[in-house]
Motif scaffolding. Structure first.
Motif, PDB file in Angstrom:
ATOM      1  N   ARG A  12       0.984  -1.284  -0.120  1.00  0.00           N
ATOM      2  CA  ARG A  12      -0.172   0.030   0.026  1.00  0.00           C
ATOM      3  C   ARG A  12       0.875   1.076   0.043  1.00  0.00           C
ATOM      4  O   ARG A  12       0.489   2.196  -0.628  1.00  0.00           O
ATOM      5  CB  ARG A  12      -0.814  -0.029   1.248  1.00  0.00           C
ATOM      6  N   ALA A  13       1.908   1.115   0.790  1.00  0.00           N
ATOM      7  CA  ALA A  13       2.835   2.426   0.987  1.00  0.00           C
ATOM      8  C   ALA A  13       3.399   2.560  -0.368  1.00  0.00           C
ATOM      9  O   ALA A  13       3.666   3.844  -0.983  1.00  0.00           O
ATOM     10  CB  ALA A  13       3.962   2.110   1.820  1.00  0.00           C
ATOM     11  N   ALA A  14       3.967   1.454  -1.324  1.00  0.00           N
ATOM     12  CA  ALA A  14       4.379   1.562  -2.482  1.00  0.00           C
ATOM     13  C   ALA A  14       3.467   2.207  -3.498  1.00  0.00           C
ATOM     14  O   ALA A  14       3.991   2.960  -4.418  1.00  0.00           O
ATOM     15  CB  ALA A  14       4.966   0.334  -3.069  1.00  0.00           C
ATOM     16  N   ARG A  15       2.335   1.814  -3.525  1.00  0.00           N
ATOM     17  CA  ARG A  15       1.305   2.490  -4.474  1.00  0.00           C
ATOM     18  C   ARG A  15       0.889   3.734  -4.188  1.00  0.00           C
ATOM     19  O   ARG A  15       0.793   4.534  -5.267  1.00  0.00           O
ATOM     20  CB  ARG A  15      -0.113   1.587  -4.195  1.00  0.00           C
ATOM     21  N   LEU A  16       1.090   4.171  -2.668  1.00  0.00           N
ATOM     22  CA  LEU A  16       0.938   5.804  -2.465  1.00  0.00           C
ATOM     23  C   LEU A  16       2.143   6.594  -3.017  1.00  0.00           C
ATOM     24  O   LEU A  16       2.016   7.556  -3.503  1.00  0.00           O
ATOM     25  CB  LEU A  16       0.836   5.773  -1.051  1.00  0.00           C
ATOM     26  N   ARG A  17       3.482   5.808  -2.969  1.00  0.00           N
ATOM     27  CA  ARG A  17       4.431   6.748  -3.455  1.00  0.00           C
ATOM     28  C   ARG A  17       4.260   6.781  -5.011  1.00  0.00           C
ATOM     29  O   ARG A  17       4.903   7.703  -5.607  1.00  0.00           O
ATOM     30  CB  ARG A  17       5.771   5.804  -2.948  1.00  0.00           C
ATOM     31  N   ILE A  18       3.972   5.609  -5.679  1.00  0.00           N
ATOM     32  CA  ILE A  18       3.796   5.891  -7.185  1.00  0.00           C
ATOM     33  C   ILE A  18       2.629   6.908  -7.594  1.00  0.00           C
ATOM     34  O   ILE A  18       3.020   7.778  -8.554  1.00  0.00           O
ATOM     35  CB  ILE A  18       3.298   4.283  -7.800  1.00  0.00           C
ATOM     36  N   ARG A  19       1.705   6.885  -6.730  1.00  0.00           N
ATOM     37  CA  ARG A  19       0.548   8.032  -7.057  1.00  0.00           C
ATOM     38  C   ARG A  19       1.087   9.208  -6.762  1.00  0.00           C
ATOM     39  O   ARG A  19       0.899  10.542  -7.461  1.00  0.00           O
ATOM     40  CB  ARG A  19      -0.493   7.634  -6.077  1.00  0.00           C
ATOM     41  N   ALA A  20       1.996   9.472  -5.786  1.00  0.00           N
ATOM     42  CA  ALA A  20       2.519  10.825  -5.404  1.00  0.00           C
ATOM     43  C   ALA A  20       3.534  11.346  -6.424  1.00  0.00           C
ATOM     44  O   ALA A  20       3.330  12.417  -7.074  1.00  0.00           O
ATOM     45  CB  ALA A  20       3.495  10.885  -4.176  1.00  0.00           C
ATOM     46  N   GLU A  21       4.156  10.442  -7.130  1.00  0.00           N
ATOM     47  CA  GLU A  21       5.070  10.640  -8.404  1.00  0.00           C
ATOM     48  C   GLU A  21       4.238  11.071  -9.518  1.00  0.00           C
ATOM     49  O   GLU A  21       4.625  12.086 -10.400  1.00  0.00           O
ATOM     50  CB  GLU A  21       6.181   9.535  -8.523  1.00  0.00           C
ATOM     51  N   GLU A  22       3.390  10.340  -9.858  1.00  0.00           N
ATOM     52  CA  GLU A  22       2.552  10.678 -11.032  1.00  0.00           C
ATOM     53  C   GLU A  22       1.704  12.246 -10.742  1.00  0.00           C
ATOM     54  O   GLU A  22       1.721  12.806 -11.708  1.00  0.00           O
ATOM     55  CB  GLU A  22       1.207   9.489 -11.116  1.00  0.00           C
ATOM     56  N   ILE A  23       1.414  12.514  -9.540  1.00  0.00           N
ATOM     57  CA  ILE A  23       0.775  13.514  -9.448  1.00  0.00           C
ATOM     58  C   ILE A  23       1.976  14.694  -9.490  1.00  0.00           C
ATOM     59  O   ILE A  23       1.306  15.721  -9.962  1.00  0.00           O
ATOM     60  CB  ILE A  23       0.098  13.628  -7.858  1.00  0.00           C
ATOM     61  N   ARG A  24       3.111  14.453  -8.941  1.00  0.00           N
ATOM     62  CA  ARG A  24       4.231  15.608  -9.253  1.00  0.00           C
ATOM     63  C   ARG A  24       4.244  15.727 -10.824  1.00  0.00           C
ATOM     64  O   ARG A  24       4.581  16.769 -11.044  1.00  0.00           O
ATOM     65  CB  ARG A  24       5.217  15.029  -8.564  1.00  0.00           C
ATOM     66  N   SER A  25       4.380  14.595 -11.597  1.00  0.00           N
ATOM     67  CA  SER A  25       4.654  14.765 -12.950  1.00  0.00           C
ATOM     68  C   SER A  25       3.419  15.634 -13.557  1.00  0.00           C
ATOM     69  O   SER A  25       3.657  16.207 -14.526  1.00  0.00           O
ATOM     70  CB  SER A  25       4.410  13.380 -13.749  1.00  0.00           C
ATOM     71  N   ALA A  27       1.821  17.953 -12.048  1.00  0.00           N
ATOM     72  CA  ALA A  27       2.053  19.312 -11.636  1.00  0.00           C
ATOM     73  C   ALA A  27       3.007  20.062 -12.421  1.00  0.00           C
ATOM     74  O   ALA A  27       3.005  21.152 -12.668  1.00  0.00           O
ATOM     75  CB  ALA A  27       2.345  18.964 -10.081  1.00  0.00           C
ATOM     76  N   GLU A  28       4.125  19.319 -13.038  1.00  0.00           N
ATOM     77  CA  GLU A  28       4.963  19.947 -13.748  1.00  0.00           C
ATOM     78  C   GLU A  28       4.512  20.546 -14.863  1.00  0.00           C
ATOM     79  O   GLU A  28       4.940  21.723 -15.373  1.00  0.00           O
ATOM     80  CB  GLU A  28       6.181  18.831 -14.196  1.00  0.00           C
ATOM     81  N   GLY A  29       3.506  20.068 -15.603  1.00  0.00           N
ATOM     82  CA  GLY A  29       2.902  20.536 -16.776  1.00  0.00           C
ATOM     83  C   GLY A  29       1.931  21.478 -16.363  1.00  0.00           C
ATOM     84  O   GLY A  29       1.290  22.389 -17.285  1.00  0.00           O
ATOM     85  N   ARG A  36      -0.482  23.991  -9.394  1.00  0.00           N
ATOM     86  CA  ARG A  36       0.633  23.387  -9.225  1.00  0.00           C
ATOM     87  C   ARG A  36       0.932  22.967  -7.816  1.00  0.00           C
ATOM     88  O   ARG A  36       1.232  22.198  -7.253  1.00  0.00           O
ATOM     89  CB  ARG A  36       1.791  24.018  -9.902  1.00  0.00           C
ATOM     90  N   THR A  37       0.863  24.101  -7.068  1.00  0.00           N
ATOM     91  CA  THR A  37       1.229  24.012  -5.586  1.00  0.00           C
ATOM     92  C   THR A  37       0.334  23.207  -4.660  1.00  0.00           C
ATOM     93  O   THR A  37       0.459  22.334  -3.875  1.00  0.00           O
ATOM     94  CB  THR A  37       1.132  25.553  -4.799  1.00  0.00           C
ATOM     95  N   THR A  38      -1.127  23.281  -5.349  1.00  0.00           N
ATOM     96  CA  THR A  38      -2.233  22.155  -4.495  1.00  0.00           C
ATOM     97  C   THR A  38      -1.873  20.678  -4.786  1.00  0.00           C
ATOM     98  O   THR A  38      -1.837  19.783  -4.190  1.00  0.00           O
ATOM     99  CB  THR A  38      -3.571  22.557  -5.216  1.00  0.00           C
ATOM    100  N   MET A  39      -1.320  20.494  -6.268  1.00  0.00           N
ATOM    101  CA  MET A  39      -0.968  19.255  -6.812  1.00  0.00           C
ATOM    102  C   MET A  39       0.344  18.778  -5.802  1.00  0.00           C
ATOM    103  O   MET A  39       0.312  17.548  -5.525  1.00  0.00           O
ATOM    104  CB  MET A  39      -0.750  19.026  -8.057  1.00  0.00           C
TER     105      MET A  39
END
Length: 64
Positions: A12-25, A27-29, A36-39
């Motif tokens: 579950r922790a790994a899935r949350l980290r993957i989701r966090a990285e997807e959200i950061r990606s 936000a970059e766009g 962007r700040t909210t994301m």
């Protein structure tokens, strides 16, 4: 239980980290600084949740 669903805290922790990285990606766009700040705050929250799961696994759920 849903197919492919894993109650293991580490998974579950790994899935949350993957989701966090997807959200950061995503936000970059974004062109809107507030969006962007909210994301990025949402991504940080997912990371904090993952860290909490790592530090405090739920033995009842991990046992099956």
């Amino acid at each position: 239980m849903q197919a492919g669903c894993d109650n293991d805290s580490t998974a579950r922790a790994a899935r949350l980290r993957i989701r966090a990285e997807e959200i950061r990606s995503a936000a970059e766009g974004m062109h809107s600084p507030p969006a962007r700040t909210t994301m990025l705050h949402i991504a940080d929250t997912y990371d904090r949740l993952a860290n909490h799961l790592d530090a405090h696994p739920d033995p009842a759920k991990d046992a099956g």
